[in-house]
Scaffold this active site. Structure first.
Site, PDB file in Angstrom:
ATOM      1  N   LEU A   1      73.334 -19.227 -52.849  1.00  6.61           N
ATOM      2  CA  LEU A   1      74.641 -19.400 -52.209  1.00  6.61           C
ATOM      3  C   LEU A   1      75.575 -20.156 -53.158  1.00  6.61           C
ATOM      4  O   LEU A   1      75.269 -21.261 -53.591  1.00  6.61           O
ATOM      5  CB  LEU A   1      74.498 -20.158 -50.894  1.00  6.61           C
ATOM      6  CG  LEU A   1      73.503 -19.574 -49.876  1.00  6.61           C
ATOM      7  CD1 LEU A   1      73.575 -20.340 -48.555  1.00  6.61           C
ATOM      8  CD2 LEU A   1      73.743 -18.085 -49.651  1.00  6.61           C
TER       9      LEU A   1
ATOM     10  N   ARG B   1      85.990 -31.364 -54.138  1.00  2.00           N
ATOM     11  CA  ARG B   1      85.938 -32.745 -54.647  1.00  2.00           C
ATOM     12  C   ARG B   1      85.849 -32.822 -56.160  1.00  2.00           C
ATOM     13  O   ARG B   1      86.024 -33.877 -56.749  1.00  2.00           O
ATOM     14  CB  ARG B   1      84.758 -33.488 -54.000  1.00  2.00           C
ATOM     15  CG  ARG B   1      85.111 -34.018 -52.619  1.00  2.00           C
ATOM     16  CD  ARG B   1      83.917 -34.714 -52.008  1.00  2.00           C
ATOM     17  NE  ARG B   1      82.981 -33.772 -51.413  1.00  2.00           N
ATOM     18  CZ  ARG B   1      81.742 -34.095 -51.039  1.00  2.00           C
ATOM     19  NH1 ARG B   1      81.289 -35.319 -51.216  1.00  2.00           N
ATOM     20  NH2 ARG B   1      80.963 -33.198 -50.493  1.00  2.00           N
TER      21      ARG B   1
ATOM     22  N   GLN C   1      81.410 -12.962 -50.615  1.00  2.73           N
ATOM     23  CA  GLN C   1      81.765 -13.539 -49.314  1.00  2.73           C
ATOM     24  C   GLN C   1      83.250 -13.890 -49.420  1.00  2.73           C
ATOM     25  O   GLN C   1      83.614 -14.935 -49.967  1.00  2.73           O
ATOM     26  CB  GLN C   1      80.930 -14.792 -49.031  1.00  2.73           C
ATOM     27  CG  GLN C   1      81.180 -15.340 -47.631  1.00  2.73           C
ATOM     28  CD  GLN C   1      80.621 -16.751 -47.443  1.00  2.73           C
ATOM     29  OE1 GLN C   1      80.449 -17.502 -48.408  1.00  2.73           O
ATOM     30  NE2 GLN C   1      80.368 -17.108 -46.195  1.00  2.73           N
TER      31      GLN C   1
END
Ligand code: UD1
Ligand code: MG
Length: 496
Positions: free
Chosen positions: A7, A14, A84
């Site tokens: 993934l 950040r 995705q």
């Protein structure tokens, strides 16, 4: 073998970087490359299905990176991607890779920003899931006990200790928040069931996301056994979210490498002050002083000493070589007992035989230098073939470049080149020749003779001009003015 899905669609806000998070580097390699290398090693060369990377944020950059590393190493050609487009959670991410999974094999989920999980730990997890049973395997979770579990999903067990579910921090009750055992995110799942579970996921939770972790409760319902294992070291499951976490993990990783080197018989002046960004192979009794950086594939043979603050990249250094302080070696071969530096620069194609001395501010590029030859000070040797026992004087330059083409300089055995000589290539210096200091060599120099190109020295009567001192009148006046003003400004302040 297993399906492996990595993934890597998250943004990594950040980091505050233009680069997708998984392309930030640890030990000189993108985080994702660490994960891919481990995944490929785990699947083995024989496996036909390679790792699948779920990309989203920075998908184009990640794909370009994958294409580039495949050019360098064909092992990466097995890697494929699934897009995705919108980041709707870890479950939704895995869903995008579903069509690529072999249902006969279990599926291992990894994160692109968790770079240091060992192959050993993942093999342990594969065995725990009973991977041989393929699609009907158990569900194996890699968990970790943390003194401060804040932010992580918690492993919820029943009275018998069986895992019941994973609850995310934001959805957890106070009692659940007290659980110290956390989900690292790394798990092995039975693929057939996974297909069913992922399709049943709902986003009715605190973050409005499709949580992969919700499949645990579904597995319990379906009677799939759930087992847990821990990594040998905490750093194996540490993810990178910010630059300080990246820097901290880098130090952990470098200290591990330093310890491995010392275990193998290498002396380090300070294990906290060495950086290996690639592979460093050392013989016995190698000593490395502080502040050295090794990049790519570097070999240091037995007895070699590397002085402080050297940078060595893709090079093979022989036995008992002294690489002295502040030397920079890239794409070079150095023979046994040679002395390099301080402040030497060996560039790609520098190929030195045994007992060659390359001293301070000497640059060598694409040149073969035979044994016992020396260039001890301030020289440039490029596109050259240099014989044995050659002495290259200070300030010698091979003029190898005419603005368009590179030309070769050939210096045969036993040549002595006087200081400040220019060898305008293509040119050859015959065996045993001597070149007088300051020579600009444009034609071949014959063997065993002194060749010299130098304007004849003359002496003339000469009266050196004498400097006439100018009277510094104007200067003194300005100094006086300033002095005169000062008390005036003071008194004006005093009036207030
Ligand atoms: C996740 C786990 C949590 C675990 C923690 C470990 C879930 C719901 N939670 O939480 O239990 O303790 O990791 O670090 O799984 N990603 C995508 N697409 C998305 C969302 C995430 O590809 O839509 C990727 C990210 O790039 C990252 C990984 O999945 O590599 C984890 O995502 P992250 O948002 O960090 O999950 P956490 O909330 O930390
Ligand atoms: Mg996270």
């Amino acid at each position: 073998s297993m399906n492996i899905v990595i993934l890597a669609a998250g943004q990594g806000k950040r980091m505050k970087s233009a680069l997708p998070k998984v392309l930030q580097t640890l030990a000189g390699k993108p985080l994702l490359q660490h994960v891919l290398s481990t995944a490929l090693a785990l699947q083995g060369k024989a496996s036909k299905n390679g790792p699948i990377v779920v990309v989203g944020h920075g998908a184009a950059e990640v794909k370009t990176f994958l294409a580039n590393i495949t050019k360098e190493d064909s092992a990466f050609s097995k890697v494929s991607t699934a897009l995705q487009a919108e980041q709707k959670g870890t479950g939704h991410a895995l869903l995008q890779a579903l069509s690529k999974l072999d249902v006969q094999e279990p599926t291992l989920v990894l994160y692109g920003d968790v770079p240091l999980t060992s192959k050993k730990t993942l093999s342990k997890l594969e065995k725990l899931a009973d991977g041989v049973r393929g699609k009907d395997c158990a569900l194996a979770l890699l968990t970790q006990n943390l003194a401060n579990p804040t932010g992580y999903g918690r492993i919820v067990r029943d009275a018998e200790g069986s895992v019941q579910e994973i609850v995310e921090e934001k959805d957890a009750t106070l009692a659940q928040k007290a659980i110290k055992e956390i989900n690292t995110g790394i798990m092995v799942l039975p693929t057939n069931s996974l297909k069913k579970w992922l399709k049943a996921l709902r986003s009715s939770n605190a973050q409005g996301e499709y949580y992969l972790t919700d499949v645990i409760a579904m597995a319990v319902k379906d009677g799939v056994p759930i087992r847990t294992a821990q990594a040998d070291h905490e750093f194996e499951t540490v993810g990178v979210n910010s630059r300080d976490q990246l820097a901290a993990l880098e130090r952990v990783h470098q200290l591990n490498i330093a310890n491995q080197l010392m275990d193998a018989g290498v002396s380090l002046a300070d294990p906290a002050r060495i950086d290996v960004r690639g592979t460093l192979e050392c013989g016995t009794d190698v000593f490395i002083d502080v502040g050295c950086v090794f990049e790519g594939a570097v070999t240091l043979a037995s007895g070699t000493k590397v002085g402080p603050y050297c940078v060595i990249r893709n090079s093979v250094i022989g036995k008992e070589v002294a690489v002295q302080a502040y030397s920079h070696i890239d794409g070079a071969k150095v023979g046994n007992q040679s002395v390099i530096g301080p402040y030497a620069r060996l560039r790609p194609g520098a190929d030195l035989a045994n007992d060659v001395h390359i001293g301070n501010f000497v640059e060598v590029k694409n040149s073969k230098i035979a044994s016992n030859s020396k260039a001890n000070h301030l020289a440039y040797v490029g596109d050259s073939i240099v014989g044995s026992r050659v002495n290259i004087g200070a300030g010698t330059i091979t003029c190898n470049y005419d603005g368009v083409n590179k030309h070769k300089t050939i210096i045969e055995d036993d040549v002595f080149i006087g200081s400040d000589t220019q060898l305008v290539a293509p040119v050859r210096v015959g065996r045993g020749a001597t070149l007088g200091a300051g020579t600009t060599l444009t034609k071949d120099a014959p063997a065993n003779q002194l060749t010299i190109s130098r304007a004849k020295q003359v002496s003339l009567p000469w009266k050196r001009p004498v400097k006439v001192e100018k009277k510094p009148v104007a200067k003194k006046a300005t100094v006086k003015k300033v002095l005169a003003k000062k008390p005036a400004s003071k008194s004006s302040k005093g009036k207030k």
